[in-house]
Design an enzyme around this catalytic site. Structure first.
Site, PDB file in Angstrom:
ATOM      1  N   GLY A 174       0.586  -1.154  -0.208  1.00 50.15           N
ATOM      2  CA  GLY A 174       0.158  -0.242   0.146  1.00 50.15           C
ATOM      3  C   GLY A 174       0.553   1.475   0.067  1.00 50.15           C
ATOM      4  N   ASP A 197       0.766  -2.438  -4.466  1.00 48.06           N
ATOM      5  CA  ASP A 197      -0.430  -1.329  -4.573  1.00 48.06           C
ATOM      6  C   ASP A 197      -1.598  -1.266  -6.341  1.00 48.06           C
ATOM      7  OD1 ASP A 197      -2.444   1.344  -4.806  1.00 48.06           O
ATOM      8  OD2 ASP A 197      -1.184   1.752  -2.690  1.00 48.06           O
ATOM      9  N   ARG A 259      -4.764  -0.963   9.480  1.00 52.35           N
ATOM     10  CA  ARG A 259      -4.972  -1.763   9.893  1.00 52.35           C
ATOM     11  C   ARG A 259      -4.779  -2.933  10.803  1.00 52.35           C
ATOM     12  NH1 ARG A 259      -7.191   2.997  11.962  1.00 52.35           N
ATOM     13  NH2 ARG A 259     -10.094   2.362  12.348  1.00 52.35           N
ATOM     14  N   ASP A 283       1.396  -2.434  15.798  1.00 53.44           N
ATOM     15  CA  ASP A 283       0.727  -1.263  16.234  1.00 53.44           C
ATOM     16  C   ASP A 283      -0.775  -0.979  16.067  1.00 53.44           C
ATOM     17  OD1 ASP A 283       1.077   1.509  17.356  1.00 53.44           O
ATOM     18  OD2 ASP A 283      -0.223   2.158  15.701  1.00 53.44           O
ATOM     19  N   GLU A 288      -9.098  -3.556  19.516  1.00 48.59           N
ATOM     20  CA  GLU A 288      -9.062  -2.326  19.929  1.00 48.59           C
ATOM     21  C   GLU A 288     -10.297  -2.195  21.522  1.00 48.59           C
ATOM     22  OE1 GLU A 288      -6.108   0.247  17.911  1.00 48.59           O
ATOM     23  OE2 GLU A 288      -5.143  -1.562  16.826  1.00 48.59           O
ATOM     24  N   HIS A 318      -2.160   1.962  19.282  1.00 50.65           N
ATOM     25  CA  HIS A 318      -2.759   2.395  17.843  1.00 50.65           C
ATOM     26  C   HIS A 318      -1.957   3.629  18.208  1.00 50.65           C
ATOM     27  CE1 HIS A 318      -5.788   2.432  14.770  1.00 50.65           C
ATOM     28  NE2 HIS A 318      -4.720   3.073  14.533  1.00 50.65           N
TER      29      HIS A 318
END
Length: 356
Positions: A174, A197, A259, A283, A288, A318
């Site tokens: 990406g 991508d 994500r 992360d 979450e 995050h």
């Protein structure tokens, strides 16, 4: 026209993030020729430092019935939540991703959805590189062993984590704003950068001086470090699991600052256990905050400091987006977007129903 004839524009910031409301009240104030009264409220449903959120229904009904615009950072927004806000016209997600908003329900009610795609770009790219270096240079494993009892000897550690950066392949899944920023940082460290991508036009690789592949499997087969920078969409949700991760070269490092829902933790756990992955820096997680009644076995092992994971897994909350400066950017850019769309009739950062 009497003051009583002025319409009222009511905007809420759902989470309750800031110590004052001066910036928003200044930005949302009427400009010459505009006639309305502003009602701006921070709802404090999930303030910074508070682990659990309150429901949308905690906002007084009288206020909910007046709300024209909502700014939201962490809170999800469902069809049931939408029923609480009969006048809602615009919702601004104070970040890049908007998968926690029920866009189908919002579209049915003609509520405009916006995001803020250009905040925290530097911070998230820096964080991806920091996770890479903390693993690839063995910093985490040295940290753990030097605070053990007794501490490890003053010597090198022979581990698949350690590898020269220059000449290795930094794979990017990406190449949006953040992926591009990460690519430039990886190039500066001497990595060969390879990206996948399918939505970018031809020539992006030439302008950045990086390599492109149109075969996702080739990206995984070649990436000594794989950094995820894609949104969570119908296409990418649960996309990256064992089948793709097992294609990585033995001893690869995985980093996810995008994500959590795009990455299957079962696949990460299996690849770490069988040595296909030397390490992983996460992360973001699929759920979450971590639900304490169903903690994933990989996270349980991480919390218990099981030896097989020593120095091989790092989890941050995050927070890759965060710096004091980026928090100001979120605030400013979200308010500017809300003003443009709700008050001025513009189209800044509008996410249409057909967009992924």
């Amino acid at each position: 026209m009497a003051d009583d004839d002025f319409r009222t524009v009511t905007i809420i910031q759902a989470d309750g993030l800031y110590p004052d409301e001066e910036l928003e009240k200044t930005l949302f104030a009427p400009r010459p020729g505009q006639k309305y009264k502003l009602n701006y409220v921070q709802s404090n449903l999930w303030p910074t430092g508070v682990p659990e959120r309150r429901p949308w229904s905690d906002i007084p009904e009288e206020l909910r019935n007046q709300v024209d615009g909502i700014e939201v950072l962490k809170m999800p927004f469902t069809e049931q939540d939408l029923s609480l806000f009969p006048r809602l016209k615009v919702i601004v997600r104070m970040g890049v991703g908007y998968d926690r908003l029920d866009r189908v329900a919002l579209a049915k009610r003609d509520v405009t959805v916006c995001n803020v795609p250009d905040y925290g770009t530097e911070e998230i790219a820096d964080h991806a590189i920091a996770l890479t270096l903390s693993l690839r240079r063995g910093i985490l494993i040295h940290h753990e062993r030097q605070r053990a009892t007794p501490p490890a000897g003053w010597m090198i550690i022979n581990t698949p984590l350690m590898a020269r950066l220059r000449g290795a392949t930094f794979g990017i899944f990406g190449l949006g704003r953040i992926g591009t920023a990460a690519a430039l940082r990886a190039k500066a460290l001497g990595f060969n950068v390879l990206f996948y991508d399918p939505y970018l036009p031809n020539g992006v690789d030439k302008s950045l001086g990086v390599e492109r592949t149109k075969d996702v499997k080739e990206l995984f087969r070649r990436a000594n470090v794989l950094s995820l920078h894609c949104p969570c969409t119908r296409e990418t949700r649960d996309l990256i699991g064992y089948d793709l991760l097992s294609l990585l070269p033995p001893g690869a490092v995985l980093v996810n600052t995008s994500r959590g829902e795009v990455l299957d933790l079962d696949g990460v756990e299996e690849c770490l256990k069988n040595g296909l992955l030397a390490g992983a820096g996460l992360d973001v997680l699929p759920e979450e905050p971590i639900p304490e009644d169903r903690v994933h076995p990989l996270i349980e092992a991480y919390r218990r400091k099981e030896q097989w994971l020593e120095g091989r897994l790092v989890i941050t909350c995050h927070t890759a987006f965060y710096s004091p400066e980026s928090f100001v950017d979120i605030r400013l850019k979200s308010a500017e977007t809300m003003r443009d769309v709700l008050i001025d009739g513009g189209r800044s950062n509008v996410i249409t129903p057909d967009m992924e």
